[in-house]
Design a protein around this motif. Structure first.
Motif, PDB file in Angstrom:
ATOM      1  N   ILE A   1     -81.421  41.341 -43.555  1.00 21.85           N
ATOM      2  CA  ILE A   1     -82.249  40.713 -44.586  1.00 21.85           C
ATOM      3  C   ILE A   1     -81.543  39.455 -45.069  1.00 21.85           C
ATOM      4  N   ILE A   2     -82.246  38.333 -44.940  1.00 21.54           N
ATOM      5  CA  ILE A   2     -81.708  37.043 -45.383  1.00 21.54           C
ATOM      6  C   ILE A   2     -82.445  36.649 -46.663  1.00 21.54           C
ATOM      7  N   PRO A   3     -81.694  36.431 -47.760  1.00 23.17           N
ATOM      8  CA  PRO A   3     -82.340  36.002 -49.005  1.00 23.17           C
ATOM      9  C   PRO A   3     -83.047  34.652 -48.803  1.00 23.17           C
ATOM     10  N   ALA A   4     -84.144  34.479 -49.504  1.00 26.22           N
ATOM     11  CA  ALA A   4     -84.960  33.266 -49.367  1.00 26.22           C
ATOM     12  C   ALA A   4     -84.142  31.994 -49.593  1.00 26.22           C
ATOM     13  N   GLU A   5     -83.207  32.030 -50.534  1.00 21.12           N
ATOM     14  CA  GLU A   5     -82.412  30.821 -50.835  1.00 21.12           C
ATOM     15  C   GLU A   5     -81.449  30.443 -49.707  1.00 21.12           C
ATOM     16  N   SER A   6     -81.169  31.371 -48.793  1.00 23.70           N
ATOM     17  CA  SER A   6     -80.271  31.089 -47.668  1.00 23.70           C
ATOM     18  C   SER A   6     -80.998  30.476 -46.477  1.00 23.70           C
ATOM     19  N   LEU A   7     -82.317  30.462 -46.520  1.00 21.42           N
ATOM     20  CA  LEU A   7     -83.095  29.922 -45.407  1.00 21.42           C
ATOM     21  C   LEU A   7     -83.129  28.405 -45.468  1.00 21.42           C
TER      22      LEU A   7
ATOM     23  N   GLU B   1     -88.429  38.222 -34.433  1.00 18.45           N
ATOM     24  CA  GLU B   1     -89.183  37.361 -35.346  1.00 18.45           C
ATOM     25  C   GLU B   1     -89.032  37.878 -36.770  1.00 18.45           C
ATOM     26  N   GLY B   2     -88.750  36.966 -37.687  1.00 26.32           N
ATOM     27  CA  GLY B   2     -88.565  37.341 -39.083  1.00 26.32           C
ATOM     28  C   GLY B   2     -89.875  37.707 -39.760  1.00 26.32           C
ATOM     29  N   LYS B   3     -89.796  38.660 -40.680  1.00 22.31           N
ATOM     30  CA  LYS B   3     -90.967  39.071 -41.452  1.00 22.31           C
ATOM     31  C   LYS B   3     -90.645  38.883 -42.928  1.00 22.31           C
ATOM     32  N   VAL B   4     -91.495  38.142 -43.632  1.00 23.77           N
ATOM     33  CA  VAL B   4     -91.277  37.879 -45.051  1.00 23.77           C
ATOM     34  C   VAL B   4     -91.619  39.144 -45.841  1.00 23.77           C
ATOM     35  N   ARG B   5     -90.710  39.522 -46.724  1.00 23.75           N
ATOM     36  CA  ARG B   5     -90.947  40.702 -47.569  1.00 23.75           C
ATOM     37  C   ARG B   5     -91.784  40.267 -48.776  1.00 23.75           C
ATOM     38  N   GLN B   6     -92.801  41.042 -49.069  1.00 19.02           N
ATOM     39  CA  GLN B   6     -93.814  40.694 -50.071  1.00 19.02           C
ATOM     40  C   GLN B   6     -93.254  40.333 -51.450  1.00 19.02           C
ATOM     41  N   HIS B   7     -92.492  41.214 -52.038  1.00 21.11           N
ATOM     42  CA  HIS B   7     -92.107  41.060 -53.442  1.00 21.11           C
ATOM     43  C   HIS B   7     -90.921  40.123 -53.676  1.00 21.11           C
ATOM     44  N   THR B   8     -90.039  39.994 -52.691  1.00 23.30           N
ATOM     45  CA  THR B   8     -88.812  39.215 -52.911  1.00 23.30           C
ATOM     46  C   THR B   8     -88.820  37.853 -52.235  1.00 23.30           C
ATOM     47  N   GLY B   9     -89.589  37.715 -51.172  1.00 19.34           N
ATOM     48  CA  GLY B   9     -89.579  36.464 -50.416  1.00 19.34           C
ATOM     49  C   GLY B   9     -88.443  36.424 -49.407  1.00 19.34           C
ATOM     50  N   ASP B  10     -87.598  37.462 -49.386  1.00 19.89           N
ATOM     51  CA  ASP B  10     -86.525  37.544 -48.398  1.00 19.89           C
ATOM     52  C   ASP B  10     -87.151  37.751 -47.021  1.00 19.89           C
ATOM     53  N   VAL B  11     -86.382  37.421 -45.988  1.00 20.91           N
ATOM     54  CA  VAL B  11     -86.893  37.573 -44.624  1.00 20.91           C
ATOM     55  C   VAL B  11     -86.076  38.624 -43.886  1.00 20.91           C
ATOM     56  N   LEU B  12     -86.797  39.578 -43.269  1.00 20.18           N
ATOM     57  CA  LEU B  12     -86.161  40.649 -42.515  1.00 20.18           C
ATOM     58  C   LEU B  12     -86.221  40.296 -41.028  1.00 20.18           C
ATOM     59  N   PHE B  13     -85.049  40.243 -40.392  1.00 19.35           N
ATOM     60  CA  PHE B  13     -84.952  39.950 -38.959  1.00 19.35           C
ATOM     61  C   PHE B  13     -84.458  41.188 -38.223  1.00 19.35           C
ATOM     62  N   PRO B  14     -85.233  41.699 -37.264  1.00 24.70           N
ATOM     63  CA  PRO B  14     -84.703  42.766 -36.413  1.00 24.70           C
ATOM     64  C   PRO B  14     -83.760  42.132 -35.382  1.00 24.70           C
ATOM     65  N   VAL B  15     -82.555  42.663 -35.293  1.00 25.65           N
ATOM     66  CA  VAL B  15     -81.586  42.120 -34.329  1.00 25.65           C
ATOM     67  C   VAL B  15     -81.098  43.239 -33.412  1.00 25.65           C
ATOM     68  N   LEU B  16     -80.607  42.840 -32.262  1.00 29.87           N
ATOM     69  CA  LEU B  16     -80.010  43.758 -31.305  1.00 29.87           C
ATOM     70  C   LEU B  16     -78.627  43.189 -30.998  1.00 29.87           C
ATOM     71  N   PHE B  17     -77.589  43.994 -31.175  1.00 29.73           N
ATOM     72  CA  PHE B  17     -76.238  43.508 -30.932  1.00 29.73           C
ATOM     73  C   PHE B  17     -75.402  44.570 -30.239  1.00 29.73           C
ATOM     74  N   SER B  18     -74.327  44.127 -29.610  1.00 36.06           N
ATOM     75  CA  SER B  18     -73.382  45.040 -28.969  1.00 36.06           C
ATOM     76  C   SER B  18     -72.128  45.105 -29.824  1.00 36.06           C
ATOM     77  N   CYS B  19     -71.505  46.284 -29.840  1.00 34.32           N
ATOM     78  CA  CYS B  19     -70.287  46.443 -30.631  1.00 34.32           C
ATOM     79  C   CYS B  19     -69.369  47.473 -29.988  1.00 34.32           C
ATOM     80  N   VAL B  20     -68.142  47.499 -30.467  1.00 31.91           N
ATOM     81  CA  VAL B  20     -67.150  48.472 -30.024  1.00 31.91           C
ATOM     82  C   VAL B  20     -66.935  49.449 -31.164  1.00 31.91           C
ATOM     83  N   THR B  21     -66.950  50.754 -30.808  1.00 35.95           N
ATOM     84  CA  THR B  21     -66.687  51.791 -31.795  1.00 35.95           C
ATOM     85  C   THR B  21     -65.545  52.681 -31.308  1.00 35.95           C
TER      86      THR B  21
END
Length: 176
Positions: A12-18, A60-80
């Protein structure tokens, strides 16, 4: 055991960071992903999250209704890192008690080695207690010990593993 896994995540990216530049957006997504990743710490199935290796896909980002923040689904690789039964690991002694010692190994803070699982070592009390065997090999505070994992337990509330270990086997014990 170290695992390489690919995970889906919602960032989730806050609207002010876009901003209009895609590069700044990608940077914001990566920074937020790393921040979320580090606070997650561990899961029962995957173990401790150590490092993000690649950001494989940003949806693709989806704008959240009440906050204006944008939700981005991401896929990443990591080591655990997940401790498994039968695995040979090394840890550092940080506490010595009459009935055994506590060690740390990588991200695992609570590893218990019972005196019953180091049969040839005897407890030597004193101001700085130690365990010592007939060959004068010592297990004392800050010593690195190679051990075999007998069992693990995941503590959900603390998001960490505890382990019970043994010195029964070949080439196990204090590392010179």
């Amino acid at each position: 055991m170290f695992l390489k896994v690919q995970l889906p995540w919602n960032v989730i990216i806050p609207a002010e960071s876009l901003d209009t530049k895609g590069l700044m957006l990608q940077k914001s997504i990566i920074i937020r992903l790393l921040d979320d990743f580090s606070t997650k710490k561990a899961t029962k199935d995957l173990g401790y999250f150590l490092a993000v290796t690649t950001l494989d896909h940003i949806g693709e980002g989806k704008v959240r209704q009440h906050t204006g923040d944008v939700l981005f689904p991401v896929l990443f690789s990591c080591v655990t890192f997940k401790p498994l039964r039968g695995e040979i690991l090394e840890g550092v002694v940080h506490k010595i008690l009459k009935h055994g010692v506590f060690l740390r190994s990588g991200p695992i803070e609570n590893i218990y080695l019972s005196n019953q699982k180091m049969s040839d070592y005897k407890y030597v009390p004193g101001e700085n207690p130690i365990f010592m065997n007939d060959k004068l090999s010592k297990i004392e505070k800050d010593v690195v010990v190679r051990f075999s994992v007998i069992g693990t337990k995941y503590i959900e509330v603390e998001r960490e593993f505890q382990a019970v270990v043994s010195l029964e086997g070949d080439f196990l014990g204090p590392v010179s």
